[in-house]
Design an enzyme around this catalytic site. Structure first.
Site, PDB file in Angstrom:
ATOM      1  N   SER A 143      15.495  -7.411  -1.890  1.00  0.00           N
ATOM      2  CA  SER A 143      15.653  -6.055  -1.364  1.00  0.00           C
ATOM      3  C   SER A 143      17.129  -5.676  -1.344  1.00  0.00           C
ATOM      4  O   SER A 143      17.980  -6.473  -0.950  1.00  0.00           O
ATOM      5  CB  SER A 143      15.105  -5.953   0.060  1.00  0.00           C
ATOM      6  N   TYR A 156      14.200  -9.199   8.683  1.00  0.00           N
ATOM      7  CA  TYR A 156      13.787  -8.862   7.317  1.00  0.00           C
ATOM      8  C   TYR A 156      14.975  -8.972   6.356  1.00  0.00           C
ATOM      9  O   TYR A 156      14.871  -9.579   5.280  1.00  0.00           O
ATOM     10  CB  TYR A 156      13.204  -7.446   7.294  1.00  0.00           C
TER      11      TYR A 156
HETATM   12  N1  LIG Z   1       8.958  -0.314  -0.145  1.00  0.00           N
HETATM   13  C1  LIG Z   1      10.270  -0.485  -0.175  1.00  0.00           C
HETATM   14  O1  LIG Z   1      11.066   0.423   0.061  1.00  0.00           O
HETATM   15  C2  LIG Z   1      10.833  -1.841  -0.531  1.00  0.00           C
HETATM   16  C3  LIG Z   1      12.217  -1.944  -0.775  1.00  0.00           C
HETATM   17  C4  LIG Z   1      12.751  -3.179  -1.102  1.00  0.00           C
HETATM   18  C5  LIG Z   1      11.921  -4.282  -1.200  1.00  0.00           C
HETATM   19  N2  LIG Z   1      10.589  -4.153  -0.951  1.00  0.00           N
HETATM   20  C6  LIG Z   1       9.757  -5.357  -1.083  1.00  0.00           C
HETATM   21  O2  LIG Z   1       8.731  -5.094  -2.028  1.00  0.00           O
HETATM   22  C7  LIG Z   1       7.556  -5.826  -1.652  1.00  0.00           C
HETATM   23  C8  LIG Z   1       6.368  -4.886  -1.499  1.00  0.00           C
HETATM   24  O3  LIG Z   1       6.702  -3.856  -0.580  1.00  0.00           O
HETATM   25  P1  LIG Z   1       5.599  -2.808  -0.075  1.00  0.00           P
HETATM   26  O4  LIG Z   1       6.328  -1.602   0.331  1.00  0.00           O
HETATM   27  O5  LIG Z   1       4.495  -2.700  -1.049  1.00  0.00           O
HETATM   28  O6  LIG Z   1       5.064  -3.602   1.251  1.00  0.00           O
HETATM   29  P2  LIG Z   1       3.673  -3.509   2.055  1.00  0.00           P
HETATM   30  O7  LIG Z   1       3.969  -3.934   3.448  1.00  0.00           O
HETATM   31  O8  LIG Z   1       3.026  -2.181   1.840  1.00  0.00           O
HETATM   32  O9  LIG Z   1       2.726  -4.597   1.337  1.00  0.00           O
HETATM   33  C9  LIG Z   1       2.878  -5.965   1.582  1.00  0.00           C
HETATM   34  C10 LIG Z   1       1.645  -6.705   1.071  1.00  0.00           C
HETATM   35  O10 LIG Z   1       1.834  -8.108   1.355  1.00  0.00           O
HETATM   36  C11 LIG Z   1       0.633  -8.610   1.939  1.00  0.00           C
HETATM   37  N3  LIG Z   1       0.937  -9.745   2.801  1.00  0.00           N
HETATM   38  C12 LIG Z   1       1.581  -9.737   4.006  1.00  0.00           C
HETATM   39  N4  LIG Z   1       1.631 -10.963   4.527  1.00  0.00           N
HETATM   40  C13 LIG Z   1       1.029 -11.789   3.627  1.00  0.00           C
HETATM   41  C14 LIG Z   1       0.777 -13.187   3.603  1.00  0.00           C
HETATM   42  N5  LIG Z   1       1.131 -13.972   4.626  1.00  0.00           N
HETATM   43  N6  LIG Z   1       0.162 -13.714   2.513  1.00  0.00           N
HETATM   44  C15 LIG Z   1      -0.235 -12.915   1.480  1.00  0.00           C
HETATM   45  N7  LIG Z   1      -0.048 -11.569   1.475  1.00  0.00           N
HETATM   46  C16 LIG Z   1       0.590 -11.021   2.531  1.00  0.00           C
HETATM   47  C17 LIG Z   1       0.052  -7.428   2.715  1.00  0.00           C
HETATM   48  O11 LIG Z   1      -1.342  -7.615   2.987  1.00  0.00           O
HETATM   49  C18 LIG Z   1       0.343  -6.271   1.756  1.00  0.00           C
HETATM   50  O12 LIG Z   1      -0.697  -6.128   0.800  1.00  0.00           O
HETATM   51  C19 LIG Z   1       7.916  -6.593  -0.379  1.00  0.00           C
HETATM   52  O13 LIG Z   1       8.408  -7.877  -0.727  1.00  0.00           O
HETATM   53  C20 LIG Z   1       9.035  -5.748   0.190  1.00  0.00           C
HETATM   54  O14 LIG Z   1       9.864  -6.502   1.041  1.00  0.00           O
HETATM   55  C21 LIG Z   1      10.031  -2.960  -0.617  1.00  0.00           C
END
Ligand SMILES: NC(=O)c1ccc[n+]([C@@H]2O[C@H](COP(=O)([O-])OP(=O)(O)OC[C@H]3O[C@@H](n4cnc5c(N)ncnc54)[C@H](O)[C@@H]3O)[C@@H](O)[C@H]2O)c1
Length: 250
Positions: A143, A156
């Protein structure tokens, strides 16, 4: 850059960005295992994806060693190798923003177990399957919150800083087995999932600070992921690729 015929595991693929990764991979012809703690969500997403590839839902808790090993056993029986692993699952959209001194020990430990221990456990469990591939690629999802020093969710940010560091060492330890490891580090990305980790004012300020002045969506990341998983990046390993609309340059 063909991904057709490859076996790719995407964790956290039930919703949000992970679901978009899975959708694009299936469109490219890959066989994709959508591994998520949310079994019903993973099944619903998998069944919504069209061909020419294939989508399979699997219930996985990345924080649990036994669950990662069970996935390895399933994949061994089903395919015998894994060509790509996308460590995307994380505690993210459910985070409540707060000053770091108010984060509880339980919140810290659970988030670290999923976001940092999870990718380590899963790469370790799938190692024989990755070694069995002719061109294995691991993509750890980091991230740019790390580079921005974003406030309100220190556990985080610390976990993702750990993911960035883990990639550098994993790439060196796995290079002799022909396995590449890179970090895809997104900037702010807006999905169908509502979250508290960015206020409307912060969102507008960050878009105004980007070189490209529009909000990023999941499909803005998928092309870079295809590149990192594909053979076009065969000499790329141990790198962090930021996809952020030009929000951060260093
Ligand atoms: N959305 C953003 O702005 C952003 C920015 C930078 C990085 N990210 C990273 O991108 C990735 C996806 O982000 P997102 O926005 O789709 O997040 P989100 O929270 O919508 O989705 C996360 C997913 O991970 C699953 N999950 C959680 N705990 C788990 C576990 N213990 N085992 C298996 N699955 C598990 C959840 O059920 C969900 O489907 C993450 O790693 C997040 O940190 C997101």
């Amino acid at each position: 850059m063909t991904l057709a015929q490859k076996i790719i595991v995407v964790t956290g693929a039930a919703q949000g960005i992970g679901a978009a990764y899975a959708r694009r991979l299936v469109e490219e012809g890959a066989t994709v295992v959508l591994a998520d703690r949310d079994r019903e969500g993973a099944e619903a997403t998998a069944s919504s994806l069209g061909g020419p590839g294939k989508a399979v839902a699997y219930r996985l808790d990345v924080a649990e060693r036994a669950s990662c090993q069970a996935l390895a056993a399933y994949l061994t029986d089903a395919y015998g190798h894994v060509d790509g692993l996308v460590n995307n699952a994380a505690i993210f959209s459910t985070i409540t923003m707060k000053p770091f001194w108010e984060i509880t020990d339980e919140e810290w430990d659970r988030l670290m177990a999923v976001n940092l221990r999870g990718p380590w456990l899963l790469v370790s469990a799938l190692l024989p399957l990755l070694c069995a591939s002719a061109s294995a690629s691991v993509v750890n999802i980091g991230s740019d919150a790390v580079r921005l020093g974003r406030t309100g969710y220190l556990h985080y940010v610390a976990s993702k800083g750990g993911v960035h560091g883990m990639t550098y060492s994993m790439a060196r330890e796995l290079g002799e087995y022909g396995i590449r490891v890179n970090t895809l580090s997104p900037g702010p990305v807006y999905t169908e999932v509502a979250r508290e980790t960015v206020t409307p004012a912060q969102r507008e300020a960050m878009i105004a600070a980007q070189a490209l002045r529009r909000p990023g969506g999941p499909d803005d990341l998928t092309g870079t992921l295809m590149f990192l998983l594909g053979d076009g990046s065969a000499y790329l390993t141990g790198q962090t690729i930021s996809v952020n609309g030009g929000l951060v340059h260093r």
